[in-house]
Design an enzyme around this catalytic site. Structure first.
Site, PDB file in Angstrom:
ATOM      1  N   ASP A   1       0.830  -1.196   0.000  1.00 25.68           N
ATOM      2  CA  ASP A   1       0.000   0.000   0.000  1.00 25.68           C
ATOM      3  C   ASP A   1       0.869   1.252   0.000  1.00 25.68           C
ATOM      4  O   ASP A   1       1.504   1.587   1.000  1.00 25.68           O
ATOM      5  CB  ASP A   1      -0.894  -0.004   1.253  1.00 25.68           C
ATOM      6  CG  ASP A   1      -1.820   1.200   1.267  1.00 25.68           C
ATOM      7  OD1 ASP A   1      -2.873   1.123   0.605  1.00 25.68           O
ATOM      8  OD2 ASP A   1      -1.481   2.222   1.905  1.00 25.68           O
TER       9      ASP A   1
ATOM     10  N   TYR B   1       3.331   9.515  -0.289  1.00 23.75           N
ATOM     11  CA  TYR B   1       4.363   8.880   0.543  1.00 23.75           C
ATOM     12  C   TYR B   1       5.767   9.059  -0.043  1.00 23.75           C
ATOM     13  O   TYR B   1       6.758   8.777   0.630  1.00 23.75           O
ATOM     14  CB  TYR B   1       4.098   7.375   0.728  1.00 23.75           C
ATOM     15  CG  TYR B   1       2.767   7.017   1.364  1.00 23.75           C
ATOM     16  CD1 TYR B   1       1.954   7.997   1.941  1.00 23.75           C
ATOM     17  CD2 TYR B   1       2.317   5.706   1.386  1.00 23.75           C
ATOM     18  CE1 TYR B   1       0.736   7.665   2.499  1.00 23.75           C
ATOM     19  CE2 TYR B   1       1.094   5.376   1.960  1.00 23.75           C
ATOM     20  CZ  TYR B   1       0.305   6.361   2.500  1.00 23.75           C
ATOM     21  OH  TYR B   1      -0.904   6.037   3.058  1.00 23.75           O
TER      22      TYR B   1
ATOM     23  N   LYS C   1      -2.693   6.009  -4.403  1.00 24.17           N
ATOM     24  CA  LYS C   1      -3.779   6.962  -4.115  1.00 24.17           C
ATOM     25  C   LYS C   1      -3.492   8.312  -4.767  1.00 24.17           C
ATOM     26  O   LYS C   1      -2.325   8.728  -4.814  1.00 24.17           O
ATOM     27  CB  LYS C   1      -3.908   7.173  -2.596  1.00 24.17           C
ATOM     28  CG  LYS C   1      -3.858   5.874  -1.808  1.00 24.17           C
ATOM     29  CD  LYS C   1      -3.935   6.060  -0.310  1.00 24.17           C
ATOM     30  CE  LYS C   1      -3.655   4.749   0.402  1.00 24.17           C
ATOM     31  NZ  LYS C   1      -2.254   4.528   0.741  1.00 24.17           N
TER      32      LYS C   1
ATOM     33  N   HIS D   1      -7.526   9.695  -2.073  1.00 25.18           N
ATOM     34  CA  HIS D   1      -6.898   9.673  -0.743  1.00 25.18           C
ATOM     35  C   HIS D   1      -7.779  10.325   0.325  1.00 25.18           C
ATOM     36  O   HIS D   1      -7.885   9.820   1.450  1.00 25.18           O
ATOM     37  CB  HIS D   1      -5.537  10.381  -0.812  1.00 25.18           C
ATOM     38  CG  HIS D   1      -4.543   9.876   0.174  1.00 25.18           C
ATOM     39  ND1 HIS D   1      -3.200   9.798  -0.064  1.00 25.18           N
ATOM     40  CD2 HIS D   1      -4.688   9.413   1.438  1.00 25.18           C
ATOM     41  CE1 HIS D   1      -2.565   9.319   0.996  1.00 25.18           C
ATOM     42  NE2 HIS D   1      -3.458   9.077   1.927  1.00 25.18           N
TER      43      HIS D   1
END
Ligand SMILES: NC(=O)c1ccc[n+]([C@@H]2O[C@H](COP(=O)([O-])OP(=O)(O)OC[C@H]3O[C@@H](n4cnc5c(N)ncnc54)[C@H](OP(=O)(O)O)[C@@H]3O)[C@@H](O)[C@H]2O)c1
Length: 278
Positions: A49, A54, A79, A112
Protein backbone atom coordinates in the site's frame (compact mmCIF):
# COMPACT_ATOMS: atom_id res chain seq x y z
CA UNK A 1 -12.66 -19.25 12.08
CA UNK A 2 -9.75 -20.49 9.94
CA UNK A 3 -7.81 -17.62 8.42
CA UNK A 4 -4.51 -17.63 6.57
CA UNK A 5 -1.99 -15.11 5.29
CA UNK A 6 -3.00 -15.97 1.75
CA UNK A 7 -6.71 -15.26 2.33
CA UNK A 8 -8.35 -12.91 -0.14
CA UNK A 9 -11.52 -10.86 -0.10
CA UNK A 10 -13.58 -10.68 -3.27
CA UNK A 11 -14.30 -7.09 -4.25
CA UNK A 12 -17.65 -5.97 -5.73
CA UNK A 13 -16.30 -6.51 -9.27
CA UNK A 14 -14.93 -10.02 -8.63
CA UNK A 15 -11.30 -8.95 -8.16
CA UNK A 16 -9.57 -10.78 -5.32
CA UNK A 17 -7.59 -8.68 -2.84
CA UNK A 18 -5.30 -10.04 -0.10
CA UNK A 19 -6.86 -9.55 3.34
CA UNK A 20 -3.55 -8.49 4.82
CA UNK A 21 -1.14 -6.13 3.14
CA UNK A 22 1.95 -4.14 3.97
CA UNK A 23 1.71 -0.38 4.61
CA UNK A 24 4.44 1.88 3.28
CA UNK A 25 3.67 5.22 4.89
CA UNK A 26 6.79 7.19 5.93
CA UNK A 27 9.20 4.67 4.43
CA UNK A 28 11.56 6.75 2.32
CA UNK A 29 15.00 5.56 3.39
CA UNK A 30 16.10 3.31 0.53
CA UNK A 31 18.08 0.77 2.58
CA UNK A 32 15.37 0.41 5.21
CA UNK A 33 12.75 0.22 2.47
CA UNK A 34 14.52 -2.66 0.73
CA UNK A 35 15.25 -4.68 3.89
CA UNK A 36 11.65 -4.20 5.11
CA UNK A 37 10.16 -5.22 1.77
CA UNK A 38 12.41 -8.28 1.57
CA UNK A 39 11.24 -9.33 5.02
CA UNK A 40 7.63 -8.64 4.07
CA UNK A 41 7.83 -10.79 0.93
CA UNK A 42 9.50 -13.58 2.97
CA UNK A 43 6.69 -13.34 5.52
CA UNK A 44 4.11 -13.79 2.75
CA UNK A 45 2.90 -10.24 2.08
CA UNK A 46 1.77 -9.66 -1.50
CA UNK A 47 -0.29 -6.47 -1.16
CA UNK A 48 1.73 -3.25 -0.91
CA UNK A 49 0.00 0.00 0.00
CA UNK A 50 1.64 3.18 -1.26
CA UNK A 51 0.47 6.66 -2.27
CA UNK A 52 1.79 9.54 -4.33
CA UNK A 53 1.99 11.44 -1.06
CA UNK A 54 4.36 8.88 0.54
CA UNK A 55 7.14 9.70 -1.93
CA UNK A 56 8.19 6.05 -2.28
CA UNK A 57 6.36 4.76 -5.36
CA UNK A 58 9.70 4.79 -7.24
CA UNK A 59 11.34 2.71 -4.48
CA UNK A 60 8.50 0.20 -4.67
CA UNK A 61 8.82 0.10 -8.46
CA UNK A 62 12.56 -0.61 -8.24
CA UNK A 63 11.99 -3.25 -5.58
CA UNK A 64 9.29 -5.07 -7.55
CA UNK A 65 11.39 -5.05 -10.72
CA UNK A 66 14.23 -6.83 -8.89
CA UNK A 67 12.03 -9.03 -6.68
CA UNK A 68 11.62 -11.96 -9.05
CA UNK A 69 7.87 -11.89 -8.37
CA UNK A 70 5.50 -12.21 -11.33
CA UNK A 71 3.14 -9.26 -11.85
CA UNK A 72 0.13 -11.50 -11.14
CA UNK A 73 1.59 -12.44 -7.75
CA UNK A 74 1.36 -9.02 -6.14
CA UNK A 75 -1.35 -6.42 -5.57
CA UNK A 76 -0.45 -2.71 -5.65
CA UNK A 77 -2.54 0.08 -4.20
CA UNK A 78 -1.81 3.77 -4.71
CA UNK A 79 -3.78 6.96 -4.11
CA UNK A 80 -4.40 10.31 -5.78
CA UNK A 81 -3.32 13.11 -3.46
CA UNK A 82 -5.46 16.15 -2.73
CA UNK A 83 -3.51 18.64 -4.84
CA UNK A 84 -3.97 16.37 -7.88
CA UNK A 85 -7.73 16.02 -7.63
CA UNK A 86 -9.94 17.01 -10.58
CA UNK A 87 -10.54 15.20 -13.87
CA UNK A 88 -7.43 15.96 -15.93
CA UNK A 89 -5.15 16.24 -12.90
CA UNK A 90 -6.19 12.83 -11.58
CA UNK A 91 -5.50 11.21 -14.95
CA UNK A 92 -2.08 12.85 -15.03
CA UNK A 93 -1.33 11.89 -11.41
CA UNK A 94 -2.25 8.28 -12.14
CA UNK A 95 0.11 8.25 -15.10
CA UNK A 96 2.92 9.66 -12.93
CA UNK A 97 2.30 6.99 -10.26
CA UNK A 98 2.23 4.22 -12.84
CA UNK A 99 5.55 5.39 -14.32
CA UNK A 100 7.17 5.65 -10.87
CA UNK A 101 5.96 2.14 -10.07
CA UNK A 102 7.15 0.93 -13.50
CA UNK A 103 3.87 -0.91 -14.00
CA UNK A 104 1.32 -1.24 -16.81
CA UNK A 105 -1.65 -1.23 -14.45
CA UNK A 106 -2.52 -0.81 -10.78
CA UNK A 107 -4.63 -3.22 -8.76
CA UNK A 108 -6.36 -0.57 -6.69
CA UNK A 109 -6.42 3.22 -6.95
CA UNK A 110 -7.97 5.30 -4.19
CA UNK A 111 -9.11 8.88 -3.74
CA UNK A 112 -6.90 9.67 -0.74
CA UNK A 113 -9.27 12.17 0.95
CA UNK A 114 -12.72 13.54 0.13
CA UNK A 115 -12.60 17.13 -1.12
CA UNK A 116 -15.76 19.16 -1.44
CA UNK A 117 -14.48 20.64 -4.66
CA UNK A 118 -13.45 19.04 -6.96
CA UNK A 119 -15.44 15.99 -5.97
CA UNK A 120 -17.33 14.34 -8.82
CA UNK A 121 -14.64 15.24 -11.36
CA UNK A 122 -12.06 13.17 -9.50
CA UNK A 123 -14.37 10.17 -9.31
CA UNK A 124 -15.19 10.55 -13.02
CA UNK A 125 -11.46 10.24 -13.75
CA UNK A 126 -11.23 7.18 -11.48
CA UNK A 127 -14.12 5.59 -13.39
CA UNK A 128 -12.41 6.37 -16.68
CA UNK A 129 -9.16 4.70 -15.50
CA UNK A 130 -11.16 1.66 -14.40
CA UNK A 131 -13.24 1.44 -17.59
CA UNK A 132 -10.11 1.68 -19.72
CA UNK A 133 -8.44 -1.16 -17.79
CA UNK A 134 -5.59 0.86 -16.27
CA UNK A 135 -6.66 -0.21 -12.79
CA UNK A 136 -8.45 -3.37 -11.65
CA UNK A 137 -10.47 -1.70 -8.91
CA UNK A 138 -11.16 1.82 -7.65
CA UNK A 139 -12.05 3.06 -4.21
CA UNK A 140 -11.92 5.84 -1.68
CA UNK A 141 -10.23 6.65 1.59
CA UNK A 142 -11.24 8.75 4.58
CA UNK A 143 -14.79 9.21 3.30
CA UNK A 144 -17.47 9.56 5.98
CA UNK A 145 -20.93 8.19 5.19
CA UNK A 146 -22.20 11.56 3.92
CA UNK A 147 -19.24 11.85 1.52
CA UNK A 148 -20.03 8.37 0.24
CA UNK A 149 -23.72 9.19 -0.12
CA UNK A 150 -22.82 12.25 -2.16
CA UNK A 151 -20.49 10.21 -4.35
CA UNK A 152 -23.07 7.47 -4.88
CA UNK A 153 -25.68 10.02 -5.98
CA UNK A 154 -23.79 10.35 -9.28
CA UNK A 155 -21.35 7.42 -9.47
CA UNK A 156 -21.53 4.82 -12.21
CA UNK A 157 -19.43 2.40 -10.17
CA UNK A 158 -19.70 1.85 -6.43
CA UNK A 159 -16.19 2.12 -4.89
CA UNK A 160 -14.83 -1.38 -4.26
CA UNK A 161 -12.81 -0.49 -1.15
CA UNK A 162 -12.76 2.17 1.51
CA UNK A 163 -9.51 2.64 3.42
CA UNK A 164 -10.24 4.18 6.82
CA UNK A 165 -8.47 4.86 10.08
CA UNK A 166 -9.54 1.90 12.21
CA UNK A 167 -8.07 0.45 15.41
CA UNK A 168 -9.42 -0.59 18.83
CA UNK A 169 -9.43 2.97 20.21
CA UNK A 170 -11.13 4.20 17.02
CA UNK A 171 -13.11 1.22 15.86
CA UNK A 172 -15.14 3.02 13.19
CA UNK A 173 -17.75 0.28 13.65
CA UNK A 174 -20.60 2.40 12.29
CA UNK A 175 -18.69 2.83 9.02
CA UNK A 176 -17.81 -0.87 9.12
CA UNK A 177 -21.52 -1.72 9.11
CA UNK A 178 -22.31 0.91 6.48
CA UNK A 179 -19.59 -0.31 4.12
CA UNK A 180 -20.79 -3.87 4.56
CA UNK A 181 -24.34 -2.80 3.64
CA UNK A 182 -22.94 -1.23 0.44
CA UNK A 183 -20.93 -4.35 -0.44
CA UNK A 184 -17.67 -2.43 -0.05
CA UNK A 185 -14.52 -3.81 1.58
CA UNK A 186 -13.36 -1.99 4.71
CA UNK A 187 -9.57 -1.78 4.84
CA UNK A 188 -8.08 -0.45 8.08
CA UNK A 189 -5.29 2.10 7.93
CA UNK A 190 -3.39 2.68 11.16
CA UNK A 191 -4.59 -0.78 12.22
CA UNK A 192 -2.32 -0.69 15.30
CA UNK A 193 -3.29 2.87 16.18
CA UNK A 194 0.22 3.71 14.95
CA UNK A 195 1.47 1.91 18.06
CA UNK A 196 -0.69 3.86 20.53
CA UNK A 197 -3.22 1.05 21.18
CA UNK A 198 -0.52 -1.52 22.02
CA UNK A 199 -0.35 -0.59 25.73
CA UNK A 200 -4.08 -1.03 26.27
CA UNK A 201 -4.31 -3.22 29.42
CA UNK A 202 -7.30 -5.21 28.14
CA UNK A 203 -5.43 -6.03 24.92
CA UNK A 204 -2.21 -6.82 26.84
CA UNK A 205 -4.14 -9.19 29.10
CA UNK A 206 -5.67 -11.06 26.15
CA UNK A 207 -2.22 -11.18 24.51
CA UNK A 208 -0.70 -12.80 27.58
CA UNK A 209 -3.42 -15.47 27.67
CA UNK A 210 -2.75 -16.41 24.03
CA UNK A 211 1.04 -16.13 24.23
CA UNK A 212 0.87 -13.52 21.46
CA UNK A 213 1.90 -9.86 21.23
CA UNK A 214 -0.66 -7.02 21.61
CA UNK A 215 -0.11 -6.19 17.91
CA UNK A 216 -1.01 -9.74 16.91
CA UNK A 217 -4.17 -9.60 19.04
CA UNK A 218 -5.25 -6.31 17.42
CA UNK A 219 -4.61 -7.54 13.89
CA UNK A 220 -6.51 -10.74 14.61
CA UNK A 221 -9.43 -8.67 16.00
CA UNK A 222 -9.62 -6.75 12.70
CA UNK A 223 -9.58 -9.92 10.66
CA UNK A 224 -12.28 -11.63 12.73
CA UNK A 225 -14.43 -8.54 12.08
CA UNK A 226 -13.89 -9.09 8.35
CA UNK A 227 -11.76 -5.94 8.06
CA UNK A 228 -8.71 -5.97 5.76
CA UNK A 229 -5.42 -4.73 7.26
CA UNK A 230 -2.23 -3.03 6.09
CA UNK A 231 0.09 -2.79 9.12
CA UNK A 232 3.39 -0.96 8.60
CA UNK A 233 6.66 -1.89 10.22
CA UNK A 234 10.31 -1.45 9.40
CA UNK A 235 11.37 -3.77 12.21
CA UNK A 236 12.09 -7.21 10.83
CA UNK A 237 10.81 -9.19 13.83
CA UNK A 238 7.56 -7.16 13.88
CA UNK A 239 7.04 -7.66 10.15
CA UNK A 240 7.15 -11.41 10.76
CA UNK A 241 4.95 -11.17 13.88
CA UNK A 242 2.30 -9.10 12.11
CA UNK A 243 1.96 -11.85 9.50
CA UNK A 244 1.84 -14.60 12.11
CA UNK A 245 -1.75 -14.22 13.31
CA UNK A 246 -3.37 -17.24 11.71
CA UNK A 247 -2.83 -20.01 14.27
CA UNK A 248 -5.19 -18.82 17.00
CA UNK A 249 -8.67 -17.40 17.45
CA UNK A 250 -10.16 -14.76 19.71
CA UNK A 251 -13.28 -15.89 21.53
CA UNK A 252 -16.53 -13.91 21.15
CA UNK A 253 -15.98 -12.58 24.68
CA UNK A 254 -12.44 -11.41 23.83
CA UNK A 255 -13.73 -9.76 20.63
CA UNK A 256 -16.38 -7.93 22.69
CA UNK A 257 -13.81 -6.83 25.29
CA UNK A 258 -11.68 -5.28 22.54
CA UNK A 259 -14.77 -3.70 20.95
CA UNK A 260 -15.43 -2.00 24.28
CA UNK A 261 -12.02 -0.28 24.17
CA UNK A 262 -13.33 2.08 21.49
CA UNK A 263 -12.85 5.65 22.66
CA UNK A 264 -13.62 7.37 19.38
CA UNK A 265 -10.03 8.69 19.47
CA UNK A 266 -8.60 9.16 16.00
CA UNK A 267 -4.99 10.21 15.52
CA UNK A 268 -5.41 11.20 11.89
CA UNK A 269 -7.14 14.29 10.55
CA UNK A 270 -10.93 14.47 10.71
CA UNK A 271 -12.15 13.90 7.12
CA UNK A 272 -14.62 16.78 7.31
CA UNK A 273 -11.82 19.21 8.18
CA UNK A 274 -9.93 18.15 5.04
CA UNK A 275 -13.15 18.13 2.98
CA UNK A 276 -13.81 21.83 3.45
CA UNK A 277 -10.20 23.06 3.80
CA UNK A 278 -8.13 21.69 0.92
N1 LIG B 1 -5.42 6.28 3.48
C1 LIG B 1 -4.83 7.03 4.38
O1 LIG B 1 -5.15 8.21 4.57
C2 LIG B 1 -3.74 6.44 5.21
C3 LIG B 1 -3.24 7.15 6.31
C4 LIG B 1 -2.22 6.57 7.06
C5 LIG B 1 -1.73 5.32 6.73
N2 LIG B 1 -2.21 4.66 5.63
C6 LIG B 1 -1.69 3.33 5.25
O2 LIG B 1 -1.88 2.43 6.33
C7 LIG B 1 -0.63 1.84 6.69
C8 LIG B 1 -0.58 1.48 8.15
O3 LIG B 1 -0.86 2.61 8.96
P1 LIG B 1 0.26 3.38 9.81
O4 LIG B 1 1.59 3.12 9.21
O5 LIG B 1 -0.17 4.77 9.92
O6 LIG B 1 0.14 2.76 11.27
P2 LIG B 1 0.16 1.30 11.94
O7 LIG B 1 0.40 0.24 10.93
O8 LIG B 1 -1.05 1.23 12.80
O9 LIG B 1 1.39 1.43 12.92
C9 LIG B 1 2.71 1.54 12.49
C10 LIG B 1 3.56 1.78 13.74
O10 LIG B 1 3.43 0.66 14.62
C11 LIG B 1 4.72 0.09 14.85
N3 LIG B 1 4.53 -1.37 14.82
C12 LIG B 1 4.23 -2.14 13.74
N4 LIG B 1 4.13 -3.43 14.10
C13 LIG B 1 4.37 -3.49 15.43
C14 LIG B 1 4.45 -4.55 16.36
N5 LIG B 1 4.23 -5.82 16.00
N6 LIG B 1 4.74 -4.24 17.66
C15 LIG B 1 4.97 -2.97 18.04
N7 LIG B 1 4.92 -1.92 17.19
C16 LIG B 1 4.64 -2.18 15.90
C17 LIG B 1 5.61 0.58 13.73
O11 LIG B 1 6.93 0.71 14.18
P3 LIG B 1 8.23 0.24 13.33
O12 LIG B 1 7.98 0.59 11.88
O13 LIG B 1 9.33 1.03 13.96
O14 LIG B 1 8.37 -1.25 13.54
C18 LIG B 1 5.01 1.94 13.42
O15 LIG B 1 5.52 2.92 14.33
C19 LIG B 1 0.38 2.93 6.27
O16 LIG B 1 1.70 2.47 6.25
C20 LIG B 1 -0.19 3.34 4.95
O17 LIG B 1 0.15 2.40 3.95
C21 LIG B 1 -3.21 5.20 4.88
Amino acid sequence: MALSMQDTLTLNNGVKMPCEGFGLFSMTDEDIFISSLEAAVDAGYRLFDTAAQYGNEHLLGDFLKDSGLERSEYFITSKVQNRDQGYEKTLKAFDTSLKALQLDYLDLYLVHWPLKDPFFETWKAMEHLYSEGFVRAIGVSNFESHHLDRLLSRANFVPAVEQLETHPHFSNHVMRDYLKSLGMVHQAWGPLGRGADLDDPVICDIAEKHGKSPAQIILRWHRQHGVAIIPKSQTLSRIRDNADIYDFMLTPVEMKKIDLQNKGERFGQAPDAVYVKD
